[in-house]
Motif scaffolding. Structure first.
Motif, PDB file in Angstrom:
ATOM      1  N   LYS A   1       4.264  99.748  14.074  1.00  0.00           N
ATOM      2  CA  LYS A   1       3.366 100.073  15.197  1.00  0.00           C
ATOM      3  C   LYS A   1       2.788  98.789  15.800  1.00  0.00           C
ATOM      4  O   LYS A   1       2.594  98.682  17.011  1.00  0.00           O
ATOM      5  CB  LYS A   1       2.242 100.977  14.680  1.00  0.00           C
ATOM      6  CG  LYS A   1       1.323 101.520  15.756  1.00  0.00           C
ATOM      7  CD  LYS A   1       0.299 102.460  15.128  1.00  0.00           C
ATOM      8  CE  LYS A   1      -0.638 103.003  16.175  1.00  0.00           C
ATOM      9  NZ  LYS A   1      -1.666 103.893  15.571  1.00  0.00           N
ATOM     10  N   MET A   2       2.527  97.798  14.938  1.00  0.00           N
ATOM     11  CA  MET A   2       1.933  96.552  15.418  1.00  0.00           C
ATOM     12  C   MET A   2       2.972  95.600  16.006  1.00  0.00           C
ATOM     13  O   MET A   2       2.684  94.859  16.941  1.00  0.00           O
ATOM     14  CB  MET A   2       1.160  95.865  14.284  1.00  0.00           C
ATOM     15  CG  MET A   2      -0.098  96.625  13.880  1.00  0.00           C
ATOM     16  SD  MET A   2      -1.284  95.628  12.912  1.00  0.00           S
ATOM     17  CE  MET A   2      -0.747  95.973  11.265  1.00  0.00           C
ATOM     18  N   GLN A   3       4.195  95.619  15.464  1.00  0.00           N
ATOM     19  CA  GLN A   3       5.188  94.622  15.874  1.00  0.00           C
ATOM     20  C   GLN A   3       6.125  95.098  16.984  1.00  0.00           C
ATOM     21  O   GLN A   3       6.604  94.281  17.777  1.00  0.00           O
ATOM     22  CB  GLN A   3       6.021  94.181  14.651  1.00  0.00           C
ATOM     23  CG  GLN A   3       5.220  93.372  13.654  1.00  0.00           C
ATOM     24  CD  GLN A   3       6.087  92.781  12.543  1.00  0.00           C
ATOM     25  OE1 GLN A   3       6.558  93.488  11.669  1.00  0.00           O
ATOM     26  NE2 GLN A   3       6.296  91.465  12.586  1.00  0.00           N
ATOM     27  N   ARG A   4       6.392  96.394  17.054  1.00  0.00           N
ATOM     28  CA  ARG A   4       7.396  96.885  18.002  1.00  0.00           C
ATOM     29  C   ARG A   4       7.091  96.563  19.471  1.00  0.00           C
ATOM     30  O   ARG A   4       8.012  96.202  20.229  1.00  0.00           O
ATOM     31  CB  ARG A   4       7.598  98.405  17.806  1.00  0.00           C
ATOM     32  CG  ARG A   4       8.467  99.112  18.852  1.00  0.00           C
ATOM     33  CD  ARG A   4       9.895  98.584  18.869  1.00  0.00           C
ATOM     34  NE  ARG A   4      10.725  99.295  19.838  1.00  0.00           N
ATOM     35  CZ  ARG A   4      10.820  98.983  21.119  1.00  0.00           C
ATOM     36  NH1 ARG A   4      10.117  97.981  21.616  1.00  0.00           N
ATOM     37  NH2 ARG A   4      11.609  99.678  21.917  1.00  0.00           N
ATOM     38  N   PRO A   5       5.810  96.639  19.921  1.00  0.00           N
ATOM     39  CA  PRO A   5       5.569  96.345  21.345  1.00  0.00           C
ATOM     40  C   PRO A   5       6.053  94.957  21.772  1.00  0.00           C
ATOM     41  O   PRO A   5       6.481  94.760  22.912  1.00  0.00           O
ATOM     42  CB  PRO A   5       4.039  96.469  21.478  1.00  0.00           C
ATOM     43  CG  PRO A   5       3.647  97.422  20.386  1.00  0.00           C
ATOM     44  CD  PRO A   5       4.575  97.127  19.242  1.00  0.00           C
ATOM     45  N   ALA A   6       6.030  93.980  20.857  1.00  0.00           N
ATOM     46  CA  ALA A   6       6.339  92.597  21.208  1.00  0.00           C
ATOM     47  C   ALA A   6       7.825  92.303  21.304  1.00  0.00           C
ATOM     48  O   ALA A   6       8.212  91.224  21.739  1.00  0.00           O
ATOM     49  CB  ALA A   6       5.700  91.649  20.199  1.00  0.00           C
ATOM     50  N   ILE A   7       8.681  93.257  20.884  1.00  0.00           N
ATOM     51  CA  ILE A   7      10.124  93.027  21.056  1.00  0.00           C
ATOM     52  C   ILE A   7      10.663  93.801  22.264  1.00  0.00           C
ATOM     53  O   ILE A   7      11.872  93.934  22.436  1.00  0.00           O
ATOM     54  CB  ILE A   7      10.944  93.346  19.785  1.00  0.00           C
ATOM     55  CG1 ILE A   7      10.945  94.843  19.464  1.00  0.00           C
ATOM     56  CG2 ILE A   7      10.456  92.510  18.595  1.00  0.00           C
ATOM     57  CD1 ILE A   7      12.042  95.262  18.498  1.00  0.00           C
ATOM     58  N   ALA A   8       9.765  94.296  23.119  1.00  0.00           N
ATOM     59  CA  ALA A   8      10.191  94.946  24.367  1.00  0.00           C
ATOM     60  C   ALA A   8      11.083  93.983  25.159  1.00  0.00           C
ATOM     61  O   ALA A   8      10.898  92.759  25.088  1.00  0.00           O
ATOM     62  CB  ALA A   8       8.973  95.333  25.193  1.00  0.00           C
ATOM     63  N   PRO A   9      12.057  94.503  25.918  1.00  0.00           N
ATOM     64  CA  PRO A   9      12.990  93.619  26.638  1.00  0.00           C
ATOM     65  C   PRO A   9      12.293  92.533  27.465  1.00  0.00           C
ATOM     66  O   PRO A   9      12.773  91.396  27.527  1.00  0.00           O
ATOM     67  CB  PRO A   9      13.765  94.591  27.533  1.00  0.00           C
ATOM     68  CG  PRO A   9      13.726  95.893  26.803  1.00  0.00           C
ATOM     69  CD  PRO A   9      12.394  95.930  26.097  1.00  0.00           C
ATOM     70  N   SER A  10      11.168  92.843  28.055  1.00  0.00           N
ATOM     71  CA  SER A  10      10.495  91.876  28.937  1.00  0.00           C
ATOM     72  C   SER A  10       9.854  90.723  28.169  1.00  0.00           C
ATOM     73  O   SER A  10       9.420  89.738  28.768  1.00  0.00           O
ATOM     74  CB  SER A  10       9.427  92.584  29.770  1.00  0.00           C
ATOM     75  OG  SER A  10       8.432  93.131  28.925  1.00  0.00           O
TER      76      SER A  10
ATOM     77  N   VAL B   1       3.079 101.436   4.802  1.00  0.00           N
ATOM     78  CA  VAL B   1       3.084  99.995   5.100  1.00  0.00           C
ATOM     79  C   VAL B   1       4.019  99.712   6.267  1.00  0.00           C
ATOM     80  O   VAL B   1       3.667  99.048   7.252  1.00  0.00           O
ATOM     81  CB  VAL B   1       3.508  99.180   3.856  1.00  0.00           C
ATOM     82  CG1 VAL B   1       3.782  97.723   4.213  1.00  0.00           C
ATOM     83  CG2 VAL B   1       2.435  99.274   2.763  1.00  0.00           C
ATOM     84  N   ARG B   2       5.246 100.250   6.172  1.00  0.00           N
ATOM     85  CA  ARG B   2       6.255  99.975   7.205  1.00  0.00           C
ATOM     86  C   ARG B   2       5.869 100.591   8.545  1.00  0.00           C
ATOM     87  O   ARG B   2       6.056  99.967   9.598  1.00  0.00           O
ATOM     88  CB  ARG B   2       7.614 100.504   6.741  1.00  0.00           C
ATOM     89  CG  ARG B   2       8.229  99.613   5.681  1.00  0.00           C
ATOM     90  CD  ARG B   2       9.481 100.214   5.093  1.00  0.00           C
ATOM     91  NE  ARG B   2      10.142  99.244   4.206  1.00  0.00           N
ATOM     92  CZ  ARG B   2      11.079  99.567   3.337  1.00  0.00           C
ATOM     93  NH1 ARG B   2      11.472 100.837   3.218  1.00  0.00           N
ATOM     94  NH2 ARG B   2      11.629  98.645   2.574  1.00  0.00           N
ATOM     95  N   ASP B   3       5.332 101.803   8.515  1.00  0.00           N
ATOM     96  CA  ASP B   3       4.951 102.460   9.773  1.00  0.00           C
ATOM     97  C   ASP B   3       3.857 101.673  10.492  1.00  0.00           C
ATOM     98  O   ASP B   3       3.887 101.522  11.716  1.00  0.00           O
ATOM     99  CB  ASP B   3       4.474 103.896   9.513  1.00  0.00           C
ATOM    100  CG  ASP B   3       5.613 104.836   9.122  1.00  0.00           C
ATOM    101  OD1 ASP B   3       6.798 104.430   9.235  1.00  0.00           O
ATOM    102  OD2 ASP B   3       5.336 105.971   8.688  1.00  0.00           O
ATOM    103  N   LEU B   4       2.914 101.171   9.716  1.00  0.00           N
ATOM    104  CA  LEU B   4       1.798 100.420  10.295  1.00  0.00           C
ATOM    105  C   LEU B   4       2.283  99.092  10.884  1.00  0.00           C
ATOM    106  O   LEU B   4       1.919  98.719  12.005  1.00  0.00           O
ATOM    107  CB  LEU B   4       0.748 100.178   9.209  1.00  0.00           C
ATOM    108  CG  LEU B   4      -0.703  99.943   9.612  1.00  0.00           C
ATOM    109  CD1 LEU B   4      -1.165 100.935  10.680  1.00  0.00           C
ATOM    110  CD2 LEU B   4      -1.600 100.035   8.382  1.00  0.00           C
ATOM    111  N   LEU B   5       3.128  98.387  10.134  1.00  0.00           N
ATOM    112  CA  LEU B   5       3.664  97.118  10.648  1.00  0.00           C
ATOM    113  C   LEU B   5       4.509  97.359  11.892  1.00  0.00           C
ATOM    114  O   LEU B   5       4.449  96.596  12.854  1.00  0.00           O
ATOM    115  CB  LEU B   5       4.491  96.416   9.565  1.00  0.00           C
ATOM    116  CG  LEU B   5       3.689  95.804   8.420  1.00  0.00           C
ATOM    117  CD1 LEU B   5       4.630  95.289   7.323  1.00  0.00           C
ATOM    118  CD2 LEU B   5       2.789  94.666   8.910  1.00  0.00           C
TER     119      LEU B   5
END
Length: 397
Positions: free
Chosen positions: A329-338, A323-327
């Motif tokens: 994978k989906m959420q991490r790109p959106a907290i990129a510094p930019s 569950v955590r790995d899937l979430l």
């Protein structure tokens, strides 16, 4: 009536401007503590359209802040975590961070250091939450002394059990210590970091979080619901977070469900991954990754392309690590510094944010003698968020 003016938020040089076209506005020419019904309607529309609104140099009483927050959801009454805040338990990870304004219990005093004679509180000892007590690993004391810090916890303001997630949170800066900027490190092997103002509140758009996903993850998101743990802040208290502050490491440290305060199956929250914006109709990816327990995935709709699809026949995912790995994978790109807006707080700043449209995080570390005082208000909503409709599923699945 004077026209309400808006200006873009002061974005940092790190921001990808193309991703902030709609996000955030500074509002001028109106006093948020004394809005007419017509002015409020315009502010409400602006908030749902832009996710975060900033008002500068505002004088705002706790009563006015509560009234403003409640106007977004007039039948809401209780503070977002309940008026006893932490289910009557000292075990909750939220317990040390909140102090209630006695005459307006829905408004919380948060910050750092000791505040005296404040709105009916003779003395309040406040503690700025720090990654050092919540993450599995920590920045070394030498690096911390040089101003290196982390995101504390990416979250939505919500009890995630029994009560519905608040629609809007209001944050009002009363005492704001100034100091050197800090560098927020991700410490996840990417080498990413973000320069931030001292004690910033960082925001990311849930709309962007969904928009940047590849098609197979969009399809999964539009078909999925997350089941939260009962009393999630008590459940997660012994566990420790990832270095990005985006969710928990799976070390089996959570409290067994049998050891939690009494709970009822009917009060457990099962919410869509995507929440539909009531004004724009946009889908916002809104999951509090720390409290997630299980994922429920609907099968692909009839006629959808199965090739490359994840869980085309639906699934009930109960393995916590999965569950955590899937979430993640989906959420991490959106907290990129930019993609992060780190607000640079000044005294008398009022920030309203669409709590069902963004994720946010406390950032940074203060010394014990740095006094910071903020008023925060949100109200458990009168209803749960609405997820994707049949047309959304057809479009994205």
């Amino acid at each position: 009536m004077a026209a309400i003016e808006t200006a873009p938020l002061p974005l940092p040089p790190s921001a990808d401007l193309s991703k902030f076209v709609d996000f955030g506005r500074e509002v001028k020419g109106v006093n948020p503590g004394t809005l007419t019904p017509e002015q409020f309607k315009e502010i409400e529309r602006l908030l749902y359209k832009h996710s975060a609104l900033l008002f500068r140099n505002v004088d705002l009483t706790p009563e006015q802040q509560y009234a403003l927050t409640k106007a977004f959801d007039p039948t809401a009454e209780n503070y977002g975590h309940g008026n006893n805040k932490t289910e009557g338990t000292k075990k909750s990870i939220l317990h040390p961070d909140l102090k209630t304004i006695p005459r307006q219990p829905q408004v919380q005093l948060i910050g750092n250091g000791t505040v005296y004679n404040h709105e009916g509180l003779a003395e309040a000892k406040l503690k700025h939450p720090s990654h050092t007590t919540f993450h599995k690993t920590r920045v070394s004391e030498e690096d911390e002394a040089k101003g290196i810090t982390r995101f504390y916890r990416w979250h939505i303001d919500a009890a995630l059990y029994d009560l519905s997630p608040p629609k809007v949170t209001t944050l009002y800066g009363i005492e704001v210590p100034q100091g050197p900027r800090q560098v927020c490190r991700y410490d996840d092997g990417t080498g990413e970091e973000l320069e931030v103002p001292l004690g910033t509140t960082a925001f990311v758009s849930g709309k962007t979080m969904f928009a940047i996903l590849p098609p197979e993850l969009k399809s999964l998101a539009v078909r999925s619901k997350v089941k939260y743990a009962p009393h999630p802040y008590v459940w997660m208290a012994p566990a420790r977070a990832k270095p990005t502050g985006l969710g928990i490491e799976s070390d089996s440290l959570e409290l067994p469900l049998s050891e939690l305060p009494p709970w009822e199956e009917s009060k457990i929250k099962v919410l869509p991954l995507l929440w539909k914006n009531p004004v724009t109709g946009d889908l916002h990816f809104e999951v509090h990754p720390c409290g997630a327990l299980e994922l429920l995935v609907d099968p692909l709709p009839e006629g959808a392309k199965r090739e490359g699809a994840l869980h085309p026949d639906g699934a009930h995912i109960t393995d916590l690590q999965t569950v955590r790995d899937l979430l993640y994978k989906m959420q991490r790109p959106a907290i990129a510094p930019s993609l992060v807006y780190p607000h640079d707080w000044h005294e008398k700043d009022l920030v309203l944010f669409h709590n069902r449209g963004v994720l946010h995080s406390v950032v940074g570390a203060f010394k014990s003698d740095q006094v910071r005082a903020f008023h925060q208000c949100n109200l458990a909503a009168s209803d749960d968020p609405v997820g994707p409709d049949a047309d959304d599923v057809k479009k994205w699945a």
